[in-house]
Design an enzyme around this catalytic site. Structure first.
Site, PDB file in Angstrom:
ATOM      1  N   GLY A 106     -16.536  -0.382  -8.633  1.00 37.74           N
ATOM      2  CA  GLY A 106     -16.998  -1.719  -8.280  1.00 37.74           C
ATOM      3  C   GLY A 106     -17.271  -2.578  -9.498  1.00 37.74           C
ATOM      4  N   THR A 111     -18.410   9.997 -12.618  1.00 37.57           N
ATOM      5  CA  THR A 111     -18.528  10.043 -14.083  1.00 37.57           C
ATOM      6  C   THR A 111     -18.870  11.425 -14.622  1.00 37.57           C
ATOM      7  OG1 THR A 111     -20.867   9.434 -13.905  1.00 37.57           O
ATOM      8  CG2 THR A 111     -19.276   7.638 -14.159  1.00 37.57           C
ATOM      9  N   ILE A 145     -27.107   9.885  -8.853  1.00 34.96           N
ATOM     10  CA  ILE A 145     -26.974  11.110  -9.654  1.00 34.96           C
ATOM     11  C   ILE A 145     -26.324  10.799 -10.998  1.00 34.96           C
ATOM     12  CG2 ILE A 145     -25.978  13.431  -9.762  1.00 34.96           C
ATOM     13  CD1 ILE A 145     -28.174  13.067  -7.645  1.00 34.96           C
ATOM     14  N   LYS A 195     -31.073  10.756 -24.930  1.00 37.04           N
ATOM     15  CA  LYS A 195     -31.257  11.945 -25.765  1.00 37.04           C
ATOM     16  C   LYS A 195     -30.562  11.779 -27.106  1.00 37.04           C
ATOM     17  CE  LYS A 195     -30.345  16.913 -26.038  1.00 37.04           C
ATOM     18  NZ  LYS A 195     -29.962  18.148 -25.322  1.00 37.04           N
ATOM     19  N   HIS A 254     -68.720  -7.556  -8.835  1.00 41.51           N
ATOM     20  CA  HIS A 254     -68.721  -6.264  -9.519  1.00 41.51           C
ATOM     21  C   HIS A 254     -68.418  -5.115  -8.553  1.00 41.51           C
ATOM     22  CE1 HIS A 254     -70.089  -8.362 -13.046  1.00 41.51           C
ATOM     23  NE2 HIS A 254     -71.149  -8.815 -12.398  1.00 41.51           N
ATOM     24  N   ASN A 292     -76.305   5.186  -4.365  1.00 47.94           N
ATOM     25  CA  ASN A 292     -76.921   5.215  -3.045  1.00 47.94           C
ATOM     26  C   ASN A 292     -76.902   3.821  -2.441  1.00 47.94           C
ATOM     27  OD1 ASN A 292     -77.984   8.008  -2.756  1.00 47.94           O
ATOM     28  ND2 ASN A 292     -79.101   7.485  -4.618  1.00 47.94           N
ATOM     29  N   PHE A 339     -77.738  10.770   4.063  1.00 48.44           N
ATOM     30  CA  PHE A 339     -79.013  11.130   4.710  1.00 48.44           C
ATOM     31  C   PHE A 339     -80.227  10.783   3.854  1.00 48.44           C
ATOM     32  CE2 PHE A 339     -77.921  15.472   2.848  1.00 48.44           C
ATOM     33  CZ  PHE A 339     -78.939  15.505   1.905  1.00 48.44           C
ATOM     34  N   ASP A 367     -89.596   8.976   2.984  1.00 48.87           N
ATOM     35  CA  ASP A 367     -90.089   7.773   2.306  1.00 48.87           C
ATOM     36  C   ASP A 367     -89.290   6.516   2.647  1.00 48.87           C
ATOM     37  OD1 ASP A 367     -87.833   8.609   0.919  1.00 48.87           O
ATOM     38  OD2 ASP A 367     -88.833   8.849  -1.015  1.00 48.87           O
TER      39      ASP A 367
END
Length: 506
Positions: free
Chosen positions: A34, A66, A124, A135, A270, A408, A454, A459
């Protein structure tokens, strides 16, 4: 005569102009089917078909074009080793000096949806030739990015060939691309495996950012090559370039409002929501959100899950925000906002939240976990007093907010409006005190409180009771002292339920 092997999927004017340059510089062009037809049609005459080199036609519907010693020998031969060059001469193999390849568009095809032909877009030959050229970068110039055409042309014009420094850089880009390409393919095959032996990573740079968390830190934004996502596909319509912090806050703000069907608004500072509300319409949602924490909203990120109206745009013009996000903007809204807000970043965002995994980088490693999409309306009343219908609605609204507050975390709400949010505290009592204090400033009655985890002691219940206005509590439960908290609620006449699900956020 030097040779350049050109085999591309994307054929365009930039490619033609670059190949024309090589042709004029005396390079013999070698090309595949192509690409050969495209270049020949546009006037490149000094060109050989790959079959002229290999003496072998492509086979298996083009799967093999190729892969041949005459191609890879020409690419991989080390010109400084006499034995290599003697071998080439003996077998009449010509060295190849430039390899220009782009791959079958696997990224794009996967983004458009999985289909039976997708496997045919796994390239591929292209990656193999580029890896071979990379390389052997001491002698061969590998090119995979059209943005590098100009650099190569300049050096050939100046020096007659590319420099070793440029060839090394281009080789690095090859392996950068092939690693992302292979990772995307791996994710496609292992889509049901969340934690493979090697971590997938296939992201493409979308933009350089103004800076990182601080001005002295450089930063960039990368997007997934194969997954859609709200933060992958947003569009900036106006304003200054985005920063690292902007994007993180945008992500949280959009995640919060995306949970709701009703008109919703959320302000983030933030990476923490500071005001969230629902309304009968977008104006009501905005006003309730801004009222929830007008101080923290200054310079914040504000998101909406519905279109921004002209009336809302006029309200936004009265306050200072860094960013606004919405799925759409009514006619004339942008002109209203741009008139007085030259730097305001205006973002159109509409895709749903889609991430299934989240990653946290630590020194020398990466933590990976499933995204916490869990949300349930299940609960168990553990006190003598029960929830009212209004309290149930308010509690689960607040629980959708507390999911996105750093632990928390405590959220105090009235109806579908947050009044006090506190997170990131090292103990739950401090978080509760801060959230309650902020809520009481608004002089509202009959509030609810939600905790991401939990209560280790009673308190927090005592603190809620001191306020005089916390009437209902929702928390996961699971402490060895749960009974103490239940007893305290019964003493104060506060309704409490356990969900059995924790929402830690670190």
């Amino acid at each position: 005569m030097k040779r350049a092997l050109i085999s591309v999927y994307e054929k365009n004017i930039e490619l033609f102009e670059f190949v024309s340059f090589l042709d004029k510089k005396g390079y013999r062009i070698i090309s595949t089917g192509g690409t050969y037809q495209y270049l020949k049609k546009h006037g490149i005459s000094n060109i050989l078909k790959i079959e002229n080199i290999t003496s072998y036609s492509e086979i298996l519907d083009g799967r093999i074009k190729t892969i041949h010693p005459y191609i890879y020998g020409g690419i991989l031969a080390n010109r400084s080793i006499d034995a290599h060059m003697e071998y080439l001469r003996f077998h009449k193999i010509h060295p190849i000096d430039i390899v220009l390849v782009n791959f079958y568009p696997f990224f794009d095809k996967l983004l458009k949806g999985i289909n039976p032909s997708l496997i045919e877009f796994i390239d591929i030959g292209g990656p193999s030739m580029l890896r071979a050229a990379a390389k052997n970068f001491f002698h061969v110039t590998p090119i995979t990015d059209k943005n590098d055409y100009l650099l190569v042309k300049r050096e050939i014009d100046t020096y007659g060939e590319t420099s070793l420094k440029l060839r090394k850089k281009l080789a690095g880009k090859v392996f950068n691309l092939t690693s992302a390409y292979d990772s995307a393919i791996s994710q496609y095959f292992l889509m049901e495996e969340n934690f493979p032996p090697y971590l997938h990573s296939s992201y493409e740079k979308k933009m350089n950012l103004r800076y990182g968390e601080n001005p002295h830190q450089k930063a960039a934004y990368y997007v997934s090559t194969i997954h859609h996502g709200a933060m992958r596909n947003f569009h900036q319509l106006h304003g200054k370039e985005l920063s690292f912090n902007n994007l993180r806050d945008m992500d949280i703000a959009w995640k919060v409002v995306s949970q709701f069907y009703e008109p919703a608004c959320c302000t983030v500072k933030h990476t923490t929501p500071c005001g969230v509300a629902l309304g009968k319409n977008v104006i009501e949602a905005f006003k309730k959100t801004y009222y929830a924490d007008s101080i923290s909203s200054f310079g914040g990120i504000m998101a909406f899950n519905v279109s921004i109206t002209k009336e809302l745009a006029k309200e936004i013009n009265r306050i200072f925000l860094e960013v606004i996000l919405a799925p759409s903007y009514e006619t004339d809204v942008l002109s209203i906002l741009k008139k007085n807000k030259k730097n305001l970043r205006i973002i159109r965002i509409k895709y749903p939240i889609s991430d299934q995994l989240e990653y946290v980088k630590i020194d020398g490693g990466v933590l990976v976990q499933q995204v916490d999409h869990f949300f349930s309306y299940d609960y168990k009343i553990v006190t003598k007093k029960k929830f009212s219908e209004q309290e149930i609605k308010s509690l689960f609204f607040a629980q959708k907010v507390v999911k996105y507050v750093k632990s928390n975390a405590i959220v105090v709400a009235k109806g579908t409006q947050t009044l006090g949010i506190s997170g990131g505290q090292t103990n739950r009592l401090w978080a509760a005190r801060q959230a309650i204090e902020r809520a009481l400033e608004k002089k509202k009655k009959k509030l609810v409180l939600v905790s991401d985890a939990f209560f280790p002691f009673r308190d927090v219940v005592d603190e809620a009771a001191i306020s005089g206005e916390i009437k209902a509590i929702l928390q996961p439960g699971g402490s060895i002292r749960d009974e103490e908290s239940v007893k305290a609620c019964d003493e104060y006449g506060i309704a409490m339920a356990f969900t059995g699900k924790r929402y830690f956020k670190h």
